[in-house]
Write a protein that holds these residues in place. Structure first.
Motif, PDB file in Angstrom:
ATOM      1  N   GLY A   1      -8.851   2.903   1.950  1.00  0.00           N
ATOM      2  CA  GLY A   1      -7.454   3.134   1.623  1.00  0.00           C
ATOM      3  C   GLY A   1      -7.227   4.612   1.388  1.00  0.00           C
ATOM      4  O   GLY A   1      -8.135   5.320   0.941  1.00  0.00           O
ATOM      5  N   VAL A   2      -6.032   5.064   1.692  1.00  0.00           N
ATOM      6  CA  VAL A   2      -5.705   6.474   1.496  1.00  0.00           C
ATOM      7  C   VAL A   2      -4.585   6.603   0.467  1.00  0.00           C
ATOM      8  O   VAL A   2      -3.717   5.741   0.387  1.00  0.00           O
ATOM      9  CB  VAL A   2      -5.298   7.164   2.818  1.00  0.00           C
ATOM     10  N   PRO A   3      -4.593   7.675  -0.313  1.00  0.00           N
ATOM     11  CA  PRO A   3      -3.524   7.875  -1.290  1.00  0.00           C
ATOM     12  C   PRO A   3      -2.249   8.359  -0.603  1.00  0.00           C
ATOM     13  O   PRO A   3      -2.299   9.078   0.395  1.00  0.00           O
ATOM     14  CB  PRO A   3      -4.089   8.948  -2.212  1.00  0.00           C
ATOM     15  N   ALA A   4      -1.122   7.934  -1.146  1.00  0.00           N
ATOM     16  CA  ALA A   4       0.175   8.334  -0.601  1.00  0.00           C
ATOM     17  C   ALA A   4       1.195   8.416  -1.734  1.00  0.00           C
ATOM     18  O   ALA A   4       1.100   7.683  -2.719  1.00  0.00           O
ATOM     19  CB  ALA A   4       0.642   7.324   0.441  1.00  0.00           C
ATOM     20  N   LYS A   5       2.173   9.307  -1.569  1.00  0.00           N
ATOM     21  CA  LYS A   5       3.251   9.446  -2.547  1.00  0.00           C
ATOM     22  C   LYS A   5       4.498   8.779  -2.006  1.00  0.00           C
ATOM     23  O   LYS A   5       4.893   8.994  -0.861  1.00  0.00           O
ATOM     24  CB  LYS A   5       3.541  10.923  -2.826  1.00  0.00           C
ATOM     25  N   VAL A   6       5.148   7.959  -2.831  1.00  0.00           N
ATOM     26  CA  VAL A   6       6.354   7.243  -2.424  1.00  0.00           C
ATOM     27  C   VAL A   6       7.541   8.203  -2.433  1.00  0.00           C
ATOM     28  O   VAL A   6       7.839   8.834  -3.446  1.00  0.00           O
ATOM     29  CB  VAL A   6       6.620   6.041  -3.356  1.00  0.00           C
ATOM     30  N   LEU A   7       8.208   8.306  -1.281  1.00  0.00           N
ATOM     31  CA  LEU A   7       9.363   9.197  -1.134  1.00  0.00           C
ATOM     32  C   LEU A   7      10.685   8.437  -1.166  1.00  0.00           C
ATOM     33  O   LEU A   7      11.679   8.936  -1.683  1.00  0.00           O
ATOM     34  CB  LEU A   7       9.259   9.962   0.191  1.00  0.00           C
ATOM     35  N   GLU A   8      10.696   7.249  -0.560  1.00  0.00           N
ATOM     36  CA  GLU A   8      11.887   6.405  -0.508  1.00  0.00           C
ATOM     37  C   GLU A   8      11.449   4.966  -0.688  1.00  0.00           C
ATOM     38  O   GLU A   8      10.328   4.614  -0.314  1.00  0.00           O
ATOM     39  CB  GLU A   8      12.590   6.518   0.850  1.00  0.00           C
ATOM     40  N   LYS A   9      12.331   4.139  -1.240  1.00  0.00           N
ATOM     41  CA  LYS A   9      11.992   2.736  -1.447  1.00  0.00           C
ATOM     42  C   LYS A   9      13.129   1.849  -0.967  1.00  0.00           C
ATOM     43  O   LYS A   9      14.291   2.092  -1.284  1.00  0.00           O
ATOM     44  CB  LYS A   9      11.707   2.480  -2.921  1.00  0.00           C
ATOM     45  N   GLN A  10      12.761   0.847  -0.182  1.00  0.00           N
ATOM     46  CA  GLN A  10      13.691  -0.195   0.206  1.00  0.00           C
ATOM     47  C   GLN A  10      13.218  -1.491  -0.477  1.00  0.00           C
ATOM     48  O   GLN A  10      12.329  -1.458  -1.312  1.00  0.00           O
ATOM     49  CB  GLN A  10      13.734  -0.363   1.732  1.00  0.00           C
ATOM     50  N   GLU A  11      13.787  -2.621  -0.087  1.00  0.00           N
ATOM     51  CA  GLU A  11      13.427  -3.871  -0.756  1.00  0.00           C
ATOM     52  C   GLU A  11      11.967  -4.267  -0.522  1.00  0.00           C
ATOM     53  O   GLU A  11      11.261  -4.631  -1.455  1.00  0.00           O
ATOM     54  CB  GLU A  11      14.345  -5.002  -0.291  1.00  0.00           C
ATOM     55  N   TYR A  12      11.513  -4.219   0.736  1.00  0.00           N
ATOM     56  CA  TYR A  12      10.160  -4.656   1.069  1.00  0.00           C
ATOM     57  C   TYR A  12       9.296  -3.567   1.695  1.00  0.00           C
ATOM     58  O   TYR A  12       8.179  -3.842   2.131  1.00  0.00           O
ATOM     59  CB  TYR A  12      10.206  -5.849   2.028  1.00  0.00           C
ATOM     60  N   SER A  13       9.801  -2.347   1.754  1.00  0.00           N
ATOM     61  CA  SER A  13       9.042  -1.261   2.355  1.00  0.00           C
ATOM     62  C   SER A  13       9.363   0.050   1.645  1.00  0.00           C
ATOM     63  O   SER A  13      10.309   0.145   0.866  1.00  0.00           O
ATOM     64  CB  SER A  13       9.363  -1.134   3.852  1.00  0.00           C
ATOM     65  N   ALA A  14       8.536   1.039   1.943  1.00  0.00           N
ATOM     66  CA  ALA A  14       8.742   2.367   1.365  1.00  0.00           C
ATOM     67  C   ALA A  14       8.299   3.411   2.380  1.00  0.00           C
ATOM     68  O   ALA A  14       7.413   3.166   3.194  1.00  0.00           O
ATOM     69  CB  ALA A  14       7.944   2.522   0.076  1.00  0.00           C
ATOM     70  N   VAL A  15       8.927   4.573   2.308  1.00  0.00           N
ATOM     71  CA  VAL A  15       8.485   5.723   3.085  1.00  0.00           C
ATOM     72  C   VAL A  15       7.561   6.504   2.169  1.00  0.00           C
ATOM     73  O   VAL A  15       7.917   6.807   1.019  1.00  0.00           O
ATOM     74  CB  VAL A  15       9.668   6.595   3.552  1.00  0.00           C
ATOM     75  N   VAL A  16       6.364   6.801   2.673  1.00  0.00           N
ATOM     76  CA  VAL A  16       5.377   7.521   1.872  1.00  0.00           C
ATOM     77  C   VAL A  16       4.909   8.766   2.593  1.00  0.00           C
ATOM     78  O   VAL A  16       5.040   8.874   3.813  1.00  0.00           O
ATOM     79  CB  VAL A  16       4.163   6.624   1.537  1.00  0.00           C
ATOM     80  N   ASP A  17       4.370   9.698   1.833  1.00  0.00           N
ATOM     81  CA  ASP A  17       3.753  10.906   2.371  1.00  0.00           C
ATOM     82  C   ASP A  17       2.247  10.736   2.246  1.00  0.00           C
ATOM     83  O   ASP A  17       1.719  10.598   1.142  1.00  0.00           O
ATOM     84  CB  ASP A  17       4.219  12.122   1.575  1.00  0.00           C
ATOM     85  N   VAL A  18       1.576  10.746   3.381  1.00  0.00           N
ATOM     86  CA  VAL A  18       0.116  10.673   3.419  1.00  0.00           C
ATOM     87  C   VAL A  18      -0.393  12.020   3.911  1.00  0.00           C
ATOM     88  O   VAL A  18      -0.396  12.296   5.109  1.00  0.00           O
ATOM     89  CB  VAL A  18      -0.383   9.538   4.344  1.00  0.00           C
ATOM     90  N   MET A  19      -0.720  12.893   2.984  1.00  0.00           N
ATOM     91  CA  MET A  19      -1.253  14.228   3.304  1.00  0.00           C
ATOM     92  C   MET A  19      -0.392  14.970   4.317  1.00  0.00           C
ATOM     93  O   MET A  19      -0.882  15.529   5.289  1.00  0.00           O
ATOM     94  CB  MET A  19      -2.695  14.104   3.777  1.00  0.00           C
ATOM     95  N   GLY A  20       0.924  14.919   4.125  1.00  0.00           N
ATOM     96  CA  GLY A  20       1.843  15.656   4.980  1.00  0.00           C
ATOM     97  C   GLY A  20       2.463  14.845   6.096  1.00  0.00           C
ATOM     98  O   GLY A  20       3.380  15.332   6.755  1.00  0.00           O
ATOM     99  N   SER A  21       2.010  13.635   6.316  1.00  0.00           N
ATOM    100  CA  SER A  21       2.596  12.765   7.341  1.00  0.00           C
ATOM    101  C   SER A  21       3.402  11.664   6.668  1.00  0.00           C
ATOM    102  O   SER A  21       2.922  11.031   5.724  1.00  0.00           O
ATOM    103  CB  SER A  21       1.507  12.117   8.193  1.00  0.00           C
ATOM    104  N   ARG A  22       4.612  11.463   7.172  1.00  0.00           N
ATOM    105  CA  ARG A  22       5.456  10.392   6.631  1.00  0.00           C
ATOM    106  C   ARG A  22       5.240   9.111   7.423  1.00  0.00           C
ATOM    107  O   ARG A  22       5.115   9.149   8.640  1.00  0.00           O
ATOM    108  CB  ARG A  22       6.929  10.766   6.714  1.00  0.00           C
ATOM    109  N   MET A  23       5.205   7.997   6.687  1.00  0.00           N
ATOM    110  CA  MET A  23       5.099   6.705   7.350  1.00  0.00           C
ATOM    111  C   MET A  23       5.743   5.643   6.480  1.00  0.00           C
ATOM    112  O   MET A  23       5.903   5.829   5.277  1.00  0.00           O
ATOM    113  CB  MET A  23       3.634   6.353   7.642  1.00  0.00           C
ATOM    114  N   THR A  24       6.142   4.555   7.108  1.00  0.00           N
ATOM    115  CA  THR A  24       6.711   3.429   6.387  1.00  0.00           C
ATOM    116  C   THR A  24       5.623   2.400   6.166  1.00  0.00           C
ATOM    117  O   THR A  24       4.878   2.064   7.088  1.00  0.00           O
ATOM    118  CB  THR A  24       7.876   2.807   7.180  1.00  0.00           C
ATOM    119  N   VAL A  25       5.519   1.916   4.928  1.00  0.00           N
ATOM    120  CA  VAL A  25       4.510   0.923   4.577  1.00  0.00           C
ATOM    121  C   VAL A  25       5.183  -0.240   3.849  1.00  0.00           C
ATOM    122  O   VAL A  25       6.253  -0.095   3.262  1.00  0.00           O
ATOM    123  CB  VAL A  25       3.398   1.518   3.683  1.00  0.00           C
ATOM    124  N   GLY A  26       4.533  -1.382   3.890  1.00  0.00           N
ATOM    125  CA  GLY A  26       5.012  -2.535   3.138  1.00  0.00           C
ATOM    126  C   GLY A  26       4.695  -2.379   1.663  1.00  0.00           C
ATOM    127  O   GLY A  26       3.690  -1.751   1.302  1.00  0.00           O
TER     128      GLY A  26
END
Length: 74
Positions: free
Chosen positions: A4-29
């Motif tokens: 697993g990799v650490p990520a910072k939550v940038l945005e939150k929706q009901e069932y997903s969030a946009v996170v920053d993983v070492m400079g890359s943004r991605m949507t995760v559940g």
């Protein structure tokens, strides 16, 4: 072995969030951590935030990931 990799939550929706993983943004559940908030740190594995972690641990872990990436790129 699962990684697993650490990520910072940038945005939150009901069932997903946009996170920053070492400079890359991605949507995760976030079904495993519905209580997560913006600016929290999480461990991400297979597109899912698996647990909330403290900032100190997240930053230490990110530093180790960076060291691995630097060795690979050398």
């Amino acid at each position: 072995m699962c990684v697993g990799v650490p990520a910072k939550v940038l945005e939150k929706q009901e069932y997903s969030a946009v996170v920053d993983v070492m400079g890359s943004r991605m949507t995760v559940g976030i079904i495993f951590v519905p209580e997560v908030e913006i600016d929290d740190f999480v461990v991400v594995h297979a597109g899912q935030a698996m647990s909330i972690i403290d900032e100190k641990f997240a930053k230490e872990s990110m530093e180790e990931w960076r060291k691995l990436a630097d060795v690979r790129d050398a």
